[in-house]
Scaffold this active site. Sequence first.
Site, PDB file in Angstrom:
ATOM      1  N   GLY A  64       0.101  -5.037   0.521  1.00  0.00           N
ATOM      2  CA  GLY A  64      -0.867  -5.098  -0.243  1.00  0.00           C
ATOM      3  C   GLY A  64      -0.279  -5.769  -1.052  1.00  0.00           C
ATOM      4  N   ALA A 116       0.695  -1.228   0.119  1.00  0.00           N
ATOM      5  CA  ALA A 116       0.287  -0.096  -0.145  1.00  0.00           C
ATOM      6  C   ALA A 116       0.929   1.615  -0.351  1.00  0.00           C
ATOM      7  CB  ALA A 116      -1.386  -0.372   1.358  1.00  0.00           C
ATOM      8  N   GLU A 157      -0.773  -9.243  -0.505  1.00  0.00           N
ATOM      9  CA  GLU A 157      -2.059  -9.802   0.152  1.00  0.00           C
ATOM     10  C   GLU A 157      -3.694  -9.398  -1.560  1.00  0.00           C
ATOM     11  OE1 GLU A 157      -4.371  -8.046   3.571  1.00  0.00           O
ATOM     12  OE2 GLU A 157      -3.396  -6.925   2.722  1.00  0.00           O
ATOM     13  N   GLU A 163       3.378  -5.773   7.754  1.00  0.00           N
ATOM     14  CA  GLU A 163       2.726  -4.530   8.202  1.00  0.00           C
ATOM     15  C   GLU A 163       3.108  -4.437   9.802  1.00  0.00           C
ATOM     16  OE1 GLU A 163       0.346  -5.441   4.655  1.00  0.00           O
ATOM     17  OE2 GLU A 163       1.360  -6.791   6.741  1.00  0.00           O
TER      18      GLU A 163
END
Length: 694
Positions: free
Chosen positions: A106, A67, A109, A129
Site C-alpha cells: 500500500g 497496509a 500504491e 502482497e
Amino acid sequence: MSEVSTGPVTVEMIDGVARVTMFGPPVNALGLPLRKALVEALDGIAHDPQATAVLLTGQAKAFSAGADITEFDAAASSPDLRELVAKVEDFPLPVIAAITGVALGGGLELAMAANARIADPEARLGLPEITLGLLPGAGGTGRLPRLVGPARALDMILSGKPVSAAQAHHDGLVDAVFADPAAKDGVRWVAHFALKGDRTRTRDRQEKVEVAHAAPGTVAKLAAVPLHKAKDPYAAQAAVDAITAGIEVSFETGAQLEREKFDERRQSPESAAQRYLFTAERAARKPRNLSTGVGRRVARAGVVGAGTMGSGIAMALAAAGIPVTIVEAEQDALDRGLARIVDNLATSVAHGSRTEAAASSERALIETSLNYGALAAADLVIEAAFEDLQVKKDIFATLERHVRPDAVLASNTSYLNIDVLAAGTAHPERVLGMHFFSPANVMPLVEVVRGAQADAEALATGFELVRRIGKTPVVVGVCHGFVGNRMLEVRSAQAERLLVEGALPGQVDRVLTDFGFRMGPFAMGDMAGLDIGWRNRKAQGLTAPVSDAICKSGRFGQKTGAGFYAYEGRDRQDDRFVAELIEGVSAELGIVRRPICDQEILDRLTFPMINEGARILAEGIADRSGDIDVIWVKGYNWPAYRGGPMWYADQVGLAHVAERLQHYALLTGDESLQPSPLLGQLADDGTTFGGDSR
C-alpha cells in the site's frame, strides 16, 4: 518555514512546497490513524493559498511498508486505503512522493498515485502482497503497468520481490534518484516540477499499455512464465485477471475487479495460511531463552570446506559485506570451490541480480588458504565438511589450536549431534550448529542449533549473523536431523513403503506436486543424486529396499540419465524398468501389491510428518509449532499457501489426523504411525497446535 502537526503527520511549508511527513514508527504502516491524519493534512493544504505543490515523504527507513496487516480481518473504516490513494491522485495541486527506505504494498500504491516519484539511492520498492496470499488492493494492478509496462508489472506483482531505486528509475517507476529527496534538493525538484504544470494522473497514462490494449491476449502470454513460478497460484491468477482487465478494458474495470479479487483472496484459507506464516516468522526472530543484543558482531568469518555448502556459505557472508576466509585441505578442492563461486557470481550478473561492481566487491571479500592459521582473526568459523562425525571432530580439534579463544565455532551438519562435537572441545560453550540449506547462497533458512552447553553470547552471535546475511534463523534443539531433516526422514520412509505396497514413483510425486510442492520425493532424489543417500544409509547400516535396488542397478538419477525416472537431459518420463524392479522388490518381501488412492498417499506422506512434529514439540526441540512451519516452508518448499505441516494439521483437524494415523498403523502394521502422546492429547481435548479450541 511554518510547521503544522496533525497526529502522526507533520506539514511544513517551504517556499510554497508543502512537505508532508508521515511518522508512524516503525515502518509507517498505513493504519486508520495515519490515513486520517494524511486526509486532514491534505484538506488543509488544499485550502492554503501559499501551497503550490506537495512533497509526500516518510521516515529514513520507510516511506511506508504498506497496509496495517492487523486490519485485514476488521470491518473497513473510512478513509480506507483506496480513498486515500484516490485523494492523492485527484488532489488539486501536484503531489510528488519522496521515497526513502522502503515503499512496499500500500505504501507503493500511495506513491504511484502521486504525479511523480523521487527516491533515495538506497530505496526499495515493491508490491509483496502475493506473499500474504493477496493481490494489490488499492489500484496497484492498474497503475504499475502504466508506469513500467505490463511485463515488468507482472514480474513485480507475481514475484512480490522489491526492486532497487536504480531499477525503478530504469523502468519508469521513479522519475529521479538522488540523496535525501525529502530535503532541500527534493523541495527544489518539486518546485521545478510544479512549474512545468504536468498534472497527468497515473491512471490516465496509456503509452506503456497501448500495445497490450490493442492486442487482447498479450497479458496472458506475458503472464505465462511468472504465473508458473508464483508461490501462490490462486492469488497470482487473481492478480493476472485484474491486470488484464485494467489494460484490455479500462482502468476502472480493472480496479473494480481488483477490489472483488482482493476481498475474495483476503477471506481465503490460502491467505490466512500465509498471514499466519508472516506472524510465525516474526515470532521465530524472538526465540525463547535467547537474550537479544548479547551477541558479538562478526567482523570476519571463516569457513572450513570449499564444497557446495562451504562455497555457498562463503558467498552468503560476502554478499552481506563480511570478509571470509575459506580453508581446505587440498589445493584442487580449493580451486574447485573458488571456480564455483566465480561461476555463480557471473551467472547472477548475467541474470541481472547483481551488478559487475557488486560481484567484484563480493569476490574480493573471499580469501582462501590451506592453512588453518588463516582463521586466527575470525570471530566465527563455520565447519562445512561432509557428514562424518570423526572428520568434524578432528576439524574442531584443529580449529581450537588456531582460532581466538573467544571465537564461535559452528558446524553446518544437517544430522549429527552438536553436543558430541562440542564435548570434544576445550570450550563447548562456544560451539553451536548452523544448518544452512543447499544452495546456501540462495536458500533462506538456517537452523541455529542450541547445544546443551552453548552460552548465550555464542548462540546470539550465530543467530544475529544469520539475520544480518538476510536469512531466516530458527533456533532448534539437538537431536538426529534437528527439526527439518528429522521430519523428512519420516516422509521418506513412508514414500519408500508406498512403493513397496503398490504405488509407483510418478503417482507419489504427482500427489505432492498437486498439493503444491515443486517436486515430489523421487524426482528430488534423482536431481540430488541417489548415490548420496545410498552411501549415507550404508554408513549407518540402514536399508531402503527400492532405493537401494535402484542404485545397485547403476541408476543414480539425472547425472546418469536414469534413476526413478528415465531422462533425456532434464526431461523425465516414467520407466517400465523401474516399475518392474519395484514389483520384484515387493515380491521378494512377500508383499501383495494393491491399488493405493491419492488421498492415502497424501495422508501417509504428511500425517506422519505432523506426528513427528508433535514429538519434536513435546521434546522441546522446537519452541513453537510455528517454528516447525517456518522451517518447512523456508527450507523444504512446503507450499506457503498451505501454511506449513502443523498449520495444515490444525486446519484438517487433529482428531482426523490421529484417527487416520491409527487406521494406517493397523493397515500396514507400522507401529511408528500410531499417534504420539501430544497429538493424541490435543485431539482428545479438541485443541490445536496453535492453542485454539475446536
